[in-house]
Structures are given as C-alpha cells and as structure tokens.
Design an enzyme around this catalytic site. Structure first.
Site, short mmCIF file in Angstrom:
data_model
loop_
_atom_site.label_atom_id
_atom_site.label_comp_id
_atom_site.label_asym_id
_atom_site.label_seq_id
_atom_site.Cartn_x
_atom_site.Cartn_y
_atom_site.Cartn_z
N GLU A 66 -10.32 34.94 -14.41
CA GLU A 66 -10.43 33.96 -15.51
C GLU A 66 -11.68 33.10 -15.35
OE1 GLU A 66 -6.47 32.44 -15.13
OE2 GLU A 66 -5.69 34.36 -15.85
N GLU B 56 -6.48 42.25 -7.56
CA GLU B 56 -5.79 41.82 -8.78
C GLU B 56 -6.49 42.46 -9.98
OE1 GLU B 56 -3.68 37.99 -9.73
OE2 GLU B 56 -5.69 37.54 -10.46
P1 PGA Z 1 0.30 36.55 -13.19
O1 PGA Z 1 -1.08 35.87 -12.76
O2 PGA Z 1 1.18 36.61 -11.97
O3 PGA Z 1 0.84 35.66 -14.25
O4 PGA Z 1 -0.04 37.92 -13.68
C1 PGA Z 1 -1.68 36.17 -11.55
C2 PGA Z 1 -3.07 35.58 -11.51
O5 PGA Z 1 -3.77 35.64 -12.52
O6 PGA Z 1 -3.49 35.07 -10.47
#
Ligand code: PGA
Length: 253
Positions: free
Chosen positions: A91, A165
C-alpha cells in the site's frame, strides 16, 4: 520454533480507546502489534507481553531531530516503545510511490539502529497471471533491490523478518480477498530462503506469509514448517477473531 503473528492495523482504529481495547485483547506471546504511530506511546504503556511495531519510518535519523516534515525517526519510534517496523508494504509502494531504493535506505538505516524490520515483498495480480516463473522473478528483483548493501550488516540480519505478501492476496484495497494456497506460499518462501543463502549467506530471523489470513485458514498455512508466521491485516482488527488466530498459532510448532 514458535510462529510469529504480526498485526498490521493499517490506518485503524478511529479512536485511542478502541486502539487500547484491541491492544489489550491482542497482548500475547509471539505477537507484534503495529498500530498507527499516533497510538504507539499509549499502547506501549499498556502492553505486557506482545511487542510493538510501527508501520513505517524515515531513513535519516539525526538526533535529536531534523528538517523532514511529516516524518518520524527511528530514535523517536524506539523511544515510544516500538521494537519493529514494517517496510515496503504494497500500500505504501502504491499510494506513496515508495520504490525499492527508498525501502532499501529505510531498511539499512533501521537495521543499523537496531530496529527489527518486517520487509514486505510480493507480486501484483498482473504478474501472478503470467505464471510462477514471472512471480519468482518479480519477488527476486524486489528482494535484491531492497536488501542492497546488506552484506555490511550481516550481524543485524537476525533482526530481519521477511514477509511474502502477494498483493493480490490482501483482503481489502489492492487485493482480491483470496489468500494464496499454503502450497504456493510455502514454495515461494522456500525460494526466498534459498535466495538469501545463495546471494548473501544470510540467515534472517523469520520468513512469514501475509494476505487474507483468518482463523479459518491460519492452521493450514502455519502447518508448513517453512512458513514461520503470518502478517494479519483485517482479521487483526476484530478482537475475537485475532485471539483465535493467536491461539491456533500457539498450538503449532
Ligand atoms: P489482510 O492484510 O490480512 O487484510 O489481507 C494484510 C496486509 O496487507 O498486511
């Protein structure tokens, strides 16, 4: 080895009282709570067991401070009780234009000043669609660029936690809401561990998985011994749900 659960609260919750309530419910062994920096001090004063982390930090760390509007330094974070910092979250890469080069500066500085770094890497959906080889190449590039110069900080590598991730697996915002399969996540984590060894002979603290982790899937994910923990976003904002995740994780070695 026990598993690590990291709560990434992102820009939540909306009030200090709610943050305190959530932190109290999440205060357990093997947990790192990462609230917005405005809540760090207050949460530090009530935590008894869990560690505290920030969601970002600036790379310059002049003491006592410097002319960097809007930024928070490593020393400031440490003073407010944080022992960890998340860097390179997708993000921030997307909305704040953080590049691998920026993330690398932050990472080297944080490690040098003994803040534990939770580095996030992972491919977006467009790369995922190209197949596993493209995803591996993408992750490799991110990893090598983010870790440039780590050779000089080998003893601090014990303070490095890598999070695979995949961007598409995040539950909200940039993601689709579908977690990666534990098999794929474990394969990518093995690949990351191999790269760390072959490139840098580096043994990091842990390599964990993030993206739509819930109480319903955490056992299947953490049963893979190579997946050494989880970064949890949305589910860490629901006290009962997060408690279930912590409990399940504590039962898996
Ligand atoms: P999520 O987010 O567990 O809601 O998928 C994880 C993150 O973006 O760190």
């Amino acid at each position: 080895m026990s598993k690590l659960i990291i709560a990434n609260w992102k820009m939540n919750p909306s009030s200090e009282s709610e943050a305190i309530r959530l932190a109290k419910a999440s205060d357990a062994k093997g947990v790192v709570i990462c609230p917005p920096s405005i809540f760090l001090n207050q949460i530090h004063s009530i935590l008894k067991i869990a560690d505290l982390g920030a969601q970002d930090v600036f790379w310059e760390n002049p003491i006592p401070g410097g002319a960097f509007t809007g930024e928070v330094s490593i020393s400031m974070l440490k003073k407010s009780g944080a022992s960890h910092v998340i860097l390179g979250h997708s993000e921030r890469r997307r909305y704040l234009n953080e590049t691998d080069e920026i993330i690398n500066k932050k990472l080297l500085s944080a490690l040098a000043f003994e803040l534990k770094v939770i580095l996030c890497i992972g491919e977006p959906i467009s790369i995922k669609k190209e197949g596993i080889l493209a995803a591996k190449n993408f992750v490799k590039k991110q990893l090598l660029k983010s870790l440039a110069g780590i050779e000089n900080l080998k003893t601090q590598a014990k303070n490095l936690i890598l999070t695979y991730e995949p961007v598409w697996a995040i539950s909200a915002g940039l993601g689709t809401g579908h977690a990666d399969t534990p098999e794929n996540a474990a394969a990518m984590i093995n690949y990351i561990k191999e790269l760390l060894v072959t490139r840098y002979s580096l043994s990091v603290n842990k390599v964990i998985y993030g993206g739509s982790v819930t109480s319903a899937n955490v056992a299947r994910i953490l049963e893979y011994k190579e997946i050494e923990g989880a970064l949890v976003g949305s589910a860490s904002l629901k006290a009962e749900e997060f408690k279930k995740i912590i409990k399940i994780s504590s039962q898996i070695q």
